[in-house]
Design a protein around this motif. Structure first.
Motif, PDB file in Angstrom:
ATOM      1  N   GLU A 254     -17.004 -35.191 -20.060  1.00 19.14           N
ATOM      2  CA  GLU A 254     -16.850 -33.988 -21.008  1.00 19.14           C
ATOM      3  C   GLU A 254     -18.327 -33.902 -21.689  1.00 19.14           C
ATOM      4  OE1 GLU A 254     -14.350 -32.515 -21.516  1.00 19.14           O
ATOM      5  OE2 GLU A 254     -12.765 -33.918 -20.596  1.00 19.14           O
ATOM      6  N   TRP A 255     -19.066 -34.581 -21.799  1.00 24.01           N
ATOM      7  CA  TRP A 255     -20.438 -34.336 -22.049  1.00 24.01           C
ATOM      8  C   TRP A 255     -21.119 -33.510 -21.183  1.00 24.01           C
ATOM      9  CZ3 TRP A 255     -23.293 -33.649 -26.287  1.00 24.01           C
ATOM     10  CH2 TRP A 255     -24.695 -33.490 -26.096  1.00 24.01           C
ATOM     11  N   GLN A 256     -21.224 -33.827 -19.980  1.00 28.10           N
ATOM     12  CA  GLN A 256     -21.692 -33.124 -18.869  1.00 28.10           C
ATOM     13  C   GLN A 256     -21.062 -31.749 -18.478  1.00 28.10           C
ATOM     14  OE1 GLN A 256     -21.809 -35.416 -15.057  1.00 28.10           O
ATOM     15  NE2 GLN A 256     -22.742 -37.056 -16.110  1.00 28.10           N
ATOM     16  N   ALA A 257     -19.576 -31.696 -18.717  1.00 28.96           N
ATOM     17  CA  ALA A 257     -19.030 -30.396 -18.792  1.00 28.96           C
ATOM     18  C   ALA A 257     -19.489 -29.466 -19.978  1.00 28.96           C
ATOM     19  CB  ALA A 257     -17.527 -30.555 -18.872  1.00 28.96           C
ATOM     20  N   PHE A 258     -19.809 -29.915 -20.733  1.00 27.50           N
ATOM     21  CA  PHE A 258     -20.319 -29.083 -22.245  1.00 27.50           C
ATOM     22  C   PHE A 258     -21.686 -28.292 -21.815  1.00 27.50           C
ATOM     23  CE2 PHE A 258     -23.375 -28.772 -25.492  1.00 27.50           C
ATOM     24  CZ  PHE A 258     -22.965 -27.595 -26.167  1.00 27.50           C
ATOM     25  N   TRP A 259     -22.628 -29.218 -21.145  1.00 29.97           N
ATOM     26  CA  TRP A 259     -23.691 -28.824 -20.718  1.00 29.97           C
ATOM     27  C   TRP A 259     -23.793 -27.721 -19.447  1.00 29.97           C
ATOM     28  CZ3 TRP A 259     -28.158 -28.891 -23.122  1.00 29.97           C
ATOM     29  CH2 TRP A 259     -28.262 -29.935 -24.374  1.00 29.97           C
TER      30      TRP A 259
ATOM     31  N   VAL B 201     -13.450 -24.958 -20.862  1.00 29.16           N
ATOM     32  CA  VAL B 201     -12.735 -25.363 -22.289  1.00 29.16           C
ATOM     33  C   VAL B 201     -13.935 -25.323 -23.248  1.00 29.16           C
ATOM     34  CG1 VAL B 201     -13.214 -27.824 -22.344  1.00 29.16           C
ATOM     35  CG2 VAL B 201     -11.105 -27.028 -23.514  1.00 29.16           C
ATOM     36  N   TYR B 202     -15.203 -25.483 -22.874  1.00 28.26           N
ATOM     37  CA  TYR B 202     -16.412 -25.557 -24.042  1.00 28.26           C
ATOM     38  C   TYR B 202     -16.763 -23.931 -24.138  1.00 28.26           C
ATOM     39  CZ  TYR B 202     -16.073 -30.576 -23.568  1.00 28.26           C
ATOM     40  OH  TYR B 202     -15.470 -31.729 -23.673  1.00 28.26           O
ATOM     41  N   PHE B 203     -16.386 -22.977 -23.496  1.00 28.96           N
ATOM     42  CA  PHE B 203     -16.838 -21.476 -23.426  1.00 28.96           C
ATOM     43  C   PHE B 203     -17.007 -21.112 -25.089  1.00 28.96           C
ATOM     44  CE2 PHE B 203     -15.884 -19.837 -19.135  1.00 28.96           C
ATOM     45  CZ  PHE B 203     -16.854 -20.772 -18.590  1.00 28.96           C
ATOM     46  N   PRO B 204     -15.850 -21.468 -25.799  1.00 31.37           N
ATOM     47  CA  PRO B 204     -15.892 -21.004 -27.179  1.00 31.37           C
ATOM     48  C   PRO B 204     -17.022 -21.651 -28.042  1.00 31.37           C
ATOM     49  CG  PRO B 204     -13.676 -21.203 -26.455  1.00 31.37           C
ATOM     50  CD  PRO B 204     -14.245 -21.678 -25.376  1.00 31.37           C
ATOM     51  N   LEU B 205     -16.993 -23.113 -27.732  1.00 31.85           N
ATOM     52  CA  LEU B 205     -18.223 -23.809 -28.282  1.00 31.85           C
ATOM     53  C   LEU B 205     -19.370 -23.342 -28.053  1.00 31.85           C
ATOM     54  CD1 LEU B 205     -19.039 -26.259 -29.897  1.00 31.85           C
ATOM     55  CD2 LEU B 205     -18.679 -27.907 -27.950  1.00 31.85           C
ATOM     56  N   VAL B 206     -19.644 -23.167 -26.787  1.00 33.08           N
ATOM     57  CA  VAL B 206     -21.028 -22.417 -26.301  1.00 33.08           C
ATOM     58  C   VAL B 206     -21.157 -21.052 -27.022  1.00 33.08           C
ATOM     59  CG1 VAL B 206     -22.374 -21.206 -24.364  1.00 33.08           C
ATOM     60  CG2 VAL B 206     -21.070 -23.354 -24.047  1.00 33.08           C
ATOM     61  N   GLY B 207     -20.087 -20.248 -27.217  1.00 30.02           N
ATOM     62  CA  GLY B 207     -20.275 -19.091 -28.018  1.00 30.02           C
ATOM     63  C   GLY B 207     -20.675 -19.298 -29.373  1.00 30.02           C
ATOM     64  N   LEU B 208     -20.092 -20.434 -30.057  1.00 24.02           N
ATOM     65  CA  LEU B 208     -20.551 -20.683 -31.480  1.00 24.02           C
ATOM     66  C   LEU B 208     -21.932 -21.184 -31.483  1.00 24.02           C
ATOM     67  CD1 LEU B 208     -19.220 -21.011 -34.114  1.00 24.02           C
ATOM     68  CD2 LEU B 208     -18.827 -23.279 -33.751  1.00 24.02           C
ATOM     69  N   LEU B 209     -22.284 -21.682 -30.569  1.00 21.31           N
ATOM     70  CA  LEU B 209     -23.826 -22.289 -30.588  1.00 21.31           C
ATOM     71  C   LEU B 209     -24.625 -21.143 -30.563  1.00 21.31           C
ATOM     72  CD1 LEU B 209     -26.147 -24.067 -30.340  1.00 21.31           C
ATOM     73  CD2 LEU B 209     -25.734 -24.305 -27.893  1.00 21.31           C
ATOM     74  N   LEU B 210     -24.472 -20.027 -29.651  1.00 21.38           N
ATOM     75  CA  LEU B 210     -25.246 -18.688 -29.527  1.00 21.38           C
ATOM     76  C   LEU B 210     -24.962 -18.073 -30.620  1.00 21.38           C
ATOM     77  CD1 LEU B 210     -23.926 -17.622 -25.763  1.00 21.38           C
ATOM     78  CD2 LEU B 210     -26.109 -18.285 -26.579  1.00 21.38           C
ATOM     79  N   GLY B 211     -23.684 -17.936 -31.469  1.00 23.03           N
ATOM     80  CA  GLY B 211     -23.558 -17.164 -32.682  1.00 23.03           C
ATOM     81  C   GLY B 211     -24.466 -17.808 -33.857  1.00 23.03           C
ATOM     82  N   ALA B 212     -24.695 -19.195 -33.631  1.00 21.07           N
ATOM     83  CA  ALA B 212     -25.592 -19.802 -34.795  1.00 21.07           C
ATOM     84  C   ALA B 212     -26.931 -19.313 -34.651  1.00 21.07           C
ATOM     85  CB  ALA B 212     -25.290 -21.162 -34.634  1.00 21.07           C
ATOM     86  N   ILE B 213     -27.336 -19.481 -33.261  1.00 19.71           N
ATOM     87  CA  ILE B 213     -28.716 -18.736 -32.907  1.00 19.71           C
ATOM     88  C   ILE B 213     -28.938 -17.415 -33.343  1.00 19.71           C
ATOM     89  CG2 ILE B 213     -30.249 -18.387 -31.130  1.00 19.71           C
ATOM     90  CD1 ILE B 213     -29.043 -20.728 -29.647  1.00 19.71           C
ATOM     91  N   TYR B 214     -27.899 -16.283 -32.992  1.00 22.18           N
ATOM     92  CA  TYR B 214     -28.114 -14.945 -33.577  1.00 22.18           C
ATOM     93  C   TYR B 214     -27.853 -14.711 -35.035  1.00 22.18           C
ATOM     94  CZ  TYR B 214     -26.312 -14.494 -28.492  1.00 22.18           C
ATOM     95  OH  TYR B 214     -25.946 -14.248 -27.173  1.00 22.18           O
TER      96      TYR B 214
ATOM     97  N   ALA C 220     -18.151 -13.824 -33.655  1.00 21.41           N
ATOM     98  CA  ALA C 220     -17.844 -12.990 -32.345  1.00 21.41           C
ATOM     99  C   ALA C 220     -17.957 -13.742 -31.007  1.00 21.41           C
ATOM    100  CB  ALA C 220     -18.469 -11.574 -32.482  1.00 21.41           C
ATOM    101  N   PRO C 221     -19.069 -14.199 -30.816  1.00 16.10           N
ATOM    102  CA  PRO C 221     -19.140 -14.847 -29.534  1.00 16.10           C
ATOM    103  C   PRO C 221     -18.293 -16.095 -29.449  1.00 16.10           C
ATOM    104  CG  PRO C 221     -21.344 -14.767 -30.656  1.00 16.10           C
ATOM    105  CD  PRO C 221     -20.260 -14.343 -31.777  1.00 16.10           C
ATOM    106  N   ALA C 222     -17.901 -17.033 -30.136  1.00 17.88           N
ATOM    107  CA  ALA C 222     -16.978 -17.966 -30.273  1.00 17.88           C
ATOM    108  C   ALA C 222     -15.673 -17.294 -29.972  1.00 17.88           C
ATOM    109  CB  ALA C 222     -17.118 -18.733 -31.333  1.00 17.88           C
ATOM    110  N   VAL C 223     -15.285 -16.436 -30.901  1.00 15.25           N
ATOM    111  CA  VAL C 223     -13.764 -16.076 -30.676  1.00 15.25           C
ATOM    112  C   VAL C 223     -13.473 -15.162 -29.442  1.00 15.25           C
ATOM    113  CG1 VAL C 223     -12.082 -14.255 -31.738  1.00 15.25           C
ATOM    114  CG2 VAL C 223     -13.316 -15.762 -33.169  1.00 15.25           C
ATOM    115  N   SER C 224     -14.320 -14.275 -29.006  1.00 14.09           N
ATOM    116  CA  SER C 224     -14.198 -13.698 -27.752  1.00 14.09           C
ATOM    117  C   SER C 224     -14.221 -14.562 -26.310  1.00 14.09           C
ATOM    118  CB  SER C 224     -15.401 -12.703 -27.599  1.00 14.09           C
ATOM    119  OG  SER C 224     -16.647 -13.281 -27.512  1.00 14.09           O
TER     120      SER C 224
END
Length: 252
Positions: A11-16, A43-56, A149-153
């Motif tokens: 799962e850790w590798q899947a996130f990365w 499954v980690y696409f929304p989590l990646v979106g949240l990370l991007l959103g935090a950066i934005y 928005a990046p996480a929800v979408s």
């Protein structure tokens, strides 16, 4: 002899792997690439979106000390296009070209695979970018739209992957390994994560409407026009979900 990865390690590798698939950010861990791991990483696409959103949101907050909201939003959008390689925007343009310029399923798919952008794609890309900038300047506070928005979408393409068949050429597609074998359980996990995030920020209704509306209407159009989805169509669903979500936030 290398030990097989445990469940948590996978799962850790899947996130990365999801992070590397969706962005230009470097993968800081060694990933034992496999078809199964590519299936799992969605499954980690929304989590990646949240990370991007935090950066934005963080970038916008820093920039707002010097420039107007419009200038800051434009700079953040430019950064977004660079850090993601305009991945989803490219899918939006290709989808508009294919669905707008093709009269048969085969011709639509052929146009969508063409790397050149046409009139429909250019017009769609210009409109969605302009609308995104306009909506972000209307959302109060702006950082909230940038964060969420990046996480929800990124939940919308997971719904399409679960409910529609894949119709593109697996030998030339970048998305086929991600989409194949995506389970309902993992969709549920991703959906619960997005719901929890939306509840915490009191945006549950806009989030649900955006995802359900795009998944239903865009999915129905894809089913009718293509018989299923392509990688470009998944990217377009992210862009469309972002716009609907931001429209609802701005209206509120």
């Amino acid at each position: 002899m290398t030990r097989p990865a445990t469940g948590l390690q996978r799962e850790w590798q899947a996130f990365w792997l999801a992070l590397g698939f969706l962005t230009r950010l470097p993968m800081l861990v060694k990933v034992d690439y496999s078809q199964r791991l590519m299936n799992q990483c969605s499954v980690y696409f929304p989590l990646v979106g949240l990370l991007l959103g935090a950066i934005y949101a963080g970038l916008y907050t820093v920039l707002s000390g010097w420039w107007s909201p419009l200038v800051c939003v434009l700079l953040v959008l430019a950064f977004h296009l660079w850090i993601t390689g305009a991945f989803h925007e490219d899918g939006m343009a290709d989808s508009a070209d294919g669905l707008g310029g093709g009269y048969t399923v085969a011709r639509r798919l052929e146009i969508m695979k063409d790397s050149r952008i046409g009139t429909y794609g250019a017009a769609a890309l210009m409109l969605v970018l302009l609308l995104k900038v306009a909506l972000l300047t209307e959302v109060t506070p702006v950082w909230l739209g940038l964060l969420l928005a990046p996480a929800v979408s990124r939940l919308a393409p997971l719904c399409l992957m679960r409910w529609l068949p894949y119709v593109s050429d697996p030998d030339t597609s970048k998305s086929k390994p991600v989409a194949e074998g995506f389970s309902g359980q993992r969709l549920l996990v991703a959906a619960v994560g997005v719901v929890i995030m939306a509840v915490l920020f009191d945006v549950l209704l806009p989030a649900l409407i955006a995802v359900v509306l795009v998944a239903a209407l865009w999915g129905a159009m894809l089913k009718r026009s293509l018989g299923g989805y392509t990688g470009d169509a998944l990217g377009a669903s992210v862009v469309l979900s972002e716009l609907v979500f931001l429209m609802l936030l701005a209206a509120a």
